[in-house]
Design a protein around this motif. Structure first.
Motif, PDB file in Angstrom:
ATOM      1  N   GLY A  79      -5.086   0.028  -6.388  1.00  0.00           N
ATOM      2  CA  GLY A  79      -4.820   0.675  -7.667  1.00  0.00           C
ATOM      3  C   GLY A  79      -3.462   1.330  -7.653  1.00  0.00           C
ATOM      4  N   GLU A  80      -3.416   2.628  -7.944  1.00  0.00           N
ATOM      5  CA  GLU A  80      -2.137   3.334  -7.951  1.00  0.00           C
ATOM      6  C   GLU A  80      -1.787   3.915  -6.579  1.00  0.00           C
ATOM      7  OE1 GLU A  80      -2.385   6.454 -10.808  1.00  0.00           O
ATOM      8  OE2 GLU A  80      -3.746   7.693  -9.602  1.00  0.00           O
ATOM      9  N   CYS A  81      -2.631   3.637  -5.589  1.00  0.00           N
ATOM     10  CA  CYS A  81      -2.376   4.131  -4.235  1.00  0.00           C
ATOM     11  C   CYS A  81      -1.779   3.028  -3.368  1.00  0.00           C
ATOM     12  CB  CYS A  81      -3.667   4.638  -3.590  1.00  0.00           C
ATOM     13  SG  CYS A  81      -4.401   6.057  -4.408  1.00  0.00           S
ATOM     14  N   GLU A  82      -0.833   3.412  -2.538  1.00  0.00           N
ATOM     15  CA  GLU A  82      -0.223   2.501  -1.572  1.00  0.00           C
ATOM     16  C   GLU A  82      -0.382   3.110  -0.191  1.00  0.00           C
ATOM     17  OE1 GLU A  82       4.065   0.246  -0.816  1.00  0.00           O
ATOM     18  OE2 GLU A  82       3.663   1.265  -2.728  1.00  0.00           O
ATOM     19  N   ILE A  83      -0.815   2.275   0.764  1.00  0.00           N
ATOM     20  CA  ILE A  83      -1.164   2.768   2.095  1.00  0.00           C
ATOM     21  C   ILE A  83      -0.492   1.902   3.136  1.00  0.00           C
ATOM     22  CG2 ILE A  83      -3.079   3.189   3.694  1.00  0.00           C
ATOM     23  CD1 ILE A  83      -4.872   3.290   1.095  1.00  0.00           C
ATOM     24  N   VAL A 117       4.186   8.875  -5.470  1.00  0.00           N
ATOM     25  CA  VAL A 117       4.422  10.197  -4.877  1.00  0.00           C
ATOM     26  C   VAL A 117       3.819  10.225  -3.474  1.00  0.00           C
ATOM     27  CG1 VAL A 117       4.011  12.673  -5.085  1.00  0.00           C
ATOM     28  CG2 VAL A 117       4.357  11.272  -7.148  1.00  0.00           C
ATOM     29  N   PRO A 118       4.632  10.523  -2.447  1.00  0.00           N
ATOM     30  CA  PRO A 118       4.083  10.569  -1.087  1.00  0.00           C
ATOM     31  C   PRO A 118       3.096  11.713  -0.910  1.00  0.00           C
ATOM     32  CG  PRO A 118       6.357  11.344  -1.104  1.00  0.00           C
ATOM     33  CD  PRO A 118       6.074  10.807  -2.477  1.00  0.00           C
ATOM     34  N   LEU A 119       2.030  11.440  -0.165  1.00  0.00           N
ATOM     35  CA  LEU A 119       1.011  12.446   0.118  1.00  0.00           C
ATOM     36  C   LEU A 119       0.922  12.666   1.621  1.00  0.00           C
ATOM     37  CD1 LEU A 119      -1.898  11.203  -2.194  1.00  0.00           C
ATOM     38  CD2 LEU A 119      -0.197  12.971  -2.705  1.00  0.00           C
ATOM     39  N   GLU A 120       0.692  13.901   2.010  1.00  0.00           N
ATOM     40  CA  GLU A 120       0.488  14.240   3.414  1.00  0.00           C
ATOM     41  C   GLU A 120      -1.003  14.458   3.648  1.00  0.00           C
ATOM     42  OE1 GLU A 120       2.567  14.313   5.932  1.00  0.00           O
ATOM     43  OE2 GLU A 120       4.367  13.854   4.756  1.00  0.00           O
TER      44      GLU A 120
END
Length: 233
Positions: free
Chosen positions: A130-134, A146-149
């Motif tokens: 979806g809108e997440c990239e891993i 937006v990068p997430l920690e």
């Protein structure tokens, strides 16, 4: 990613374990072939780092038993035996990779990531949900660019679910992916991590399968494909 390190030298094993943890992996250590077998019988691992010179037998014999029993655990032999004949023997007995000592920890981590990626049938460590990239190799996560920690345990849980595809993982299996043997944790810890991931990445990213455990959200299971672009660029 949960790795089993089979190494009788405690100092070397500790160094490998620390190095892999710095690369976002969980690791258990077995100092003998018997202990390694007990670990494999007790829990599921993503890959194994196997030394050959064990105090209660040869690592090749252990590997041969695993393959004869149908154990598909990806194995990387890490040994001071670096001659061509030794490496050939390792592959003939069923190892998936072979790295000679002395070695570089970064290279070891990359080789393990490649083993797990191939075992999961993925061409790339970068996946889009979806809108997440891993990025399974670096541990980087983005949502809507937006990068997430993510804390280490949340990352390990997310990686375990992605690597499982659409398979359901029980709470016990996820616990094994997050914590080493002997670590004391609360009975509700996995549920807490799932709650935090849903809050940060979307409520539908993780499905609860009542009475069985958790799996990647149904709408994302067909999206485990390499990302088309690099969000981190």
């Amino acid at each position: 990613m949960h790795i089993l390190i089979v190494e009788d030298n405690a100092l070397v094993a500790s160094g490998i374990r620390t190095g892999l943890q710095l690369h976002g992996m969980q690791a258990d250590v077995a100092g003998t072939a018997a202990a390694a077998q007990a670990h494999v019988d007790a829990r599921s691992y993503d890959a194994c780092v196997l030394d050959l010179g064990l105090p209660d037998g040869d690592g090749l014999a252990l590997l041969r038993r695993w393959r004869a029993a149908g154990t598909a655990l990806p194995v990387l032999i890490l040994s001071a035996r670096s001659a061509l004949d030794d490496r050939i023997a390792g592959f003939e007995q069923g190892t998936d990779d072979y790295l000679a000592k002395p070695f570089d920890l970064h290279e070891l981590a990359l080789r393990l990531q490649a083993l797990v990626r191939r075992a999961g049938g993925r061409a790339s460590d970068r996946v889009t949900l979806g809108e997440c990239e891993i990025d399974l190799a670096s541990g980087a996560v983005w949502r809507a660019g937006v990068p997430l920690e993510l804390p280490r345990r949340e990352w390990l849980l997310l990686a375990a679910l992605v690597q499982a595809g659409g398979r359901v993982l029980s709470t016990a299996q996820l616990h094994d992916s997050l914590y080493g043997l002997g670590e004391e944790v609360g009975s509700n810890t996995v549920n807490v991590h799932v709650h935090h991931l849903r809050r940060k990445l979307g409520a539908d990213l993780i499905d609860t399968v009542r009475g069985l455990g958790f799996r990647l959200g149904a709408r994302y299971q067909q999206q485990l494909v390499p990302a088309a672009s690099s969000t981190s660029a």
